[in-house]
Design an enzyme around this catalytic site. Structure first.
Site, PDB file in Angstrom:
ATOM      1  N   GLN A   1       0.823  -1.195   0.000  1.00 55.31           N
ATOM      2  CA  GLN A   1       0.000   0.000   0.000  1.00 55.31           C
ATOM      3  C   GLN A   1       0.859   1.247   0.000  1.00 55.31           C
ATOM      4  OE1 GLN A   1      -2.935  -0.021   3.073  1.00 55.31           O
ATOM      5  NE2 GLN A   1      -3.649   2.037   2.630  1.00 55.31           N
TER       6      GLN A   1
ATOM      7  N   SER B   1       4.652  -5.941   3.035  1.00 61.99           N
ATOM      8  CA  SER B   1       3.399  -5.939   3.793  1.00 61.99           C
ATOM      9  C   SER B   1       2.274  -6.575   2.973  1.00 61.99           C
ATOM     10  CB  SER B   1       3.049  -4.519   4.233  1.00 61.99           C
ATOM     11  OG  SER B   1       1.976  -4.504   5.137  1.00 61.99           O
ATOM     12  N   LEU B   2       1.356  -5.789   2.439  1.00 63.41           N
ATOM     13  CA  LEU B   2       0.298  -6.309   1.579  1.00 63.41           C
ATOM     14  C   LEU B   2       0.868  -7.194   0.484  1.00 63.41           C
ATOM     15  CD1 LEU B   2      -2.445  -6.310  -0.029  1.00 63.41           C
ATOM     16  CD2 LEU B   2      -1.671  -4.117  -0.991  1.00 63.41           C
TER      17      LEU B   2
ATOM     18  N   ARG C   1      -8.679  -7.983   4.855  1.00 66.94           N
ATOM     19  CA  ARG C   1      -7.558  -7.355   5.564  1.00 66.94           C
ATOM     20  C   ARG C   1      -7.701  -5.840   5.565  1.00 66.94           C
ATOM     21  NH1 ARG C   1      -2.215  -5.376   4.191  1.00 66.94           N
ATOM     22  NH2 ARG C   1      -0.587  -6.077   5.660  1.00 66.94           N
TER      23      ARG C   1
ATOM     24  N   HIS D   1       0.840  -2.302  11.790  1.00 67.33           N
ATOM     25  CA  HIS D   1       1.936  -3.170  12.227  1.00 67.33           C
ATOM     26  C   HIS D   1       2.333  -2.929  13.682  1.00 67.33           C
ATOM     27  CE1 HIS D   1       2.385  -4.996   8.321  1.00 67.33           C
ATOM     28  NE2 HIS D   1       2.298  -3.788   7.791  1.00 67.33           N
TER      29      HIS D   1
ATOM     30  N   GLN E   1       1.015 -10.733  10.985  1.00 64.78           N
ATOM     31  CA  GLN E   1       1.705  -9.702  10.209  1.00 64.78           C
ATOM     32  C   GLN E   1       1.195  -8.295  10.491  1.00 64.78           C
ATOM     33  OE1 GLN E   1       0.749  -8.281   6.503  1.00 64.78           O
ATOM     34  NE2 GLN E   1       2.496  -9.163   5.414  1.00 64.78           N
TER      35      GLN E   1
END
Length: 387
Positions: A91, A176-177, A201, A289, A338
């Site tokens: 993202q 991440s994503l 998510r 996070h 995560q």
């Protein structure tokens, strides 16, 4: 490099010199849910549209997962020897106009059609035409980047020599994503199932952000040890619920800090005294996070429990511990963790380079990952494949 006076906040714009460092986080903005597409190889369990070769170099040693030692079925990729990597953005990489090339590649366009059915709206229209505010939302941007990145695989496949490049890939990871995109490419789950997970998510992270007053800021110009000292100093001045921590270890000189708004303000106020070059408040929904995202975990766990996940065909490096995992149950636990765990991207890249990685491809919108790699290793070879 820009310089800012003490507690000054900058508004981060993607595409600016600073954004290449500070906004290349996989969670630069509030995320949004998106749809899923399909894959090939039913007998092989790989999504039809995103075809993946079986090219892993592995051995049977143990892989550490936090404080536990993963053994047995999770040790398949312990001694992987990477040569060619596919890297997927997260993202913050989204930009109006992405996906335009996919229209001319039938296999790529089909992914967007499948996504529309799952999401219930025209994803490609948001990608190509915006508006920017809509595309930047957590709920739209996460599915948009996931689909566009896998469409980029199909764009590459359509080019002369593209299939040979895909066949040469022996490791993959995502910021991440982007870890979900990497797992879909590696055949751990179907395009459709991955999209459904990404959609959930984004929604869950947005809801968790709405439940508490939190924020993120990039600290530019300090090493990770100094940023930790800065966090410690800020935490001495705020309540426990406002405390901050490093949430994204991106690359040398660029680390993202997440936490309560008062804690983030303390970081910004103290940054100059720690010799930081600047701080950049990130345009995200909340403290991604970190434990602020804990409300999203149970929703992800429930969805993951109902999702079929297979052993990836090639190593997929986790953001949580910078290691590959082969056991489906372990992968599910990692994905649930995560959203509350710091992103270990710097360690991931350094490990790949140290193990002999020769060539990388960034698949998807923007060139964020290429910029990060060059900051970690100026000699790194990386090529961008957009859609």
């Amino acid at each position: 490099m820009l310089r800012c006076p003490p507690p000054r906040r900058l508004c981060l714009r993607l595409g600016s010199p600073v954004s290449t460092m500070a906004s290349t986080l996989s969670f630069l903005r509030p995320s949004a849910p998106a749809p899923l597409a399909a894959s090939r190889g039913a007998a092989r369990g790989v999504p039809a549209a995103v075809r993946v070769p079986c090219r892993s170099r592995v051995s049977a040693a143990g892989v550490s997962l936090g404080s536990e030692e993963a053994v047995g079925s999770d040790a398949l990729f312990a001694d992987y020897k990477p040569t060619t990597a596919f890297l997927f953005p997260g993202q913050g990489a989204q930009t109006v106009g992405m996906g335009a090339e996919a229209v001319n590649v039938p296999a790529a366009a089909k992914l967007f059609d499948k996504a529309n059915d799952i999401l219930g709206y025209d994803l490609l229209d948001f990608c190509t035409n915006g508006p920017k505010e809509k595309l930047d939302s957590t709920v739209i941007s996460q599915p948009a980047i996931y689909v566009t990145s896998l469409a980029a695989v199909e764009v590459l496949r359509s080019r002369d020599g593209g299939q040979n490049v895909i066949d040469s890939v022996d490791v993959t990871c995502g910021l991440s994503l982007g870890e979900y995109t990497a797992l879909a490419f590696a055949g751990a789950f179907s395009f459709e199932d991955g999209l459904k997970l990404v959609k959930l998510r984004g929604e869950a992270m947005q809801d968790a952000s709405d439940a508490a007053s939190s924020a993120m800021v990039s600290v530019i110009g300090l090493d990770s040890e100094k940023v930790q000292q800065l966090c410690d100093a800020a935490n001495e001045e705020v309540d426990e619920k406002e405390r901050v921590q490093i949430a994204n270890f991106l690359c040398p000189g660029n680390y993202a800090v997440s936490g309560g708004v008062k804690g983030i303000e303390a970081v910004e106020a103290k940054a100059k005294s720690f010799k930081a070059r600047m701080t950049v408040r990130l345009a995200v929904a909340g403290a991604f996070h970190t434990s602020f995202m804990q409300p999203a975990v149970s929703r992800l766990e429930s969805a993951l429990a109902e999702t079929e996940i297979k052993t990836p065909r090639i190593p997929v490096i986790s953001n949580v511990d910078a290691s590959p995992h082969s056991d489906p149950d372990t992968i599910k636990k990692i994905l649930a963790r995560q959203v509350t765990s710091p992103v270990q991207w710097e360690s991931t890249v350094k490990t790949l380079m140290g193990k002999g990685l020769e060539k990388s491809y960034e698949l998807g919108p923007g060139k964020v990952i290429a910029g990060i790699l060059k900051r970690i290793d100026k000699g790194a070879s990386i090529e961008n494949i957009g859609a």
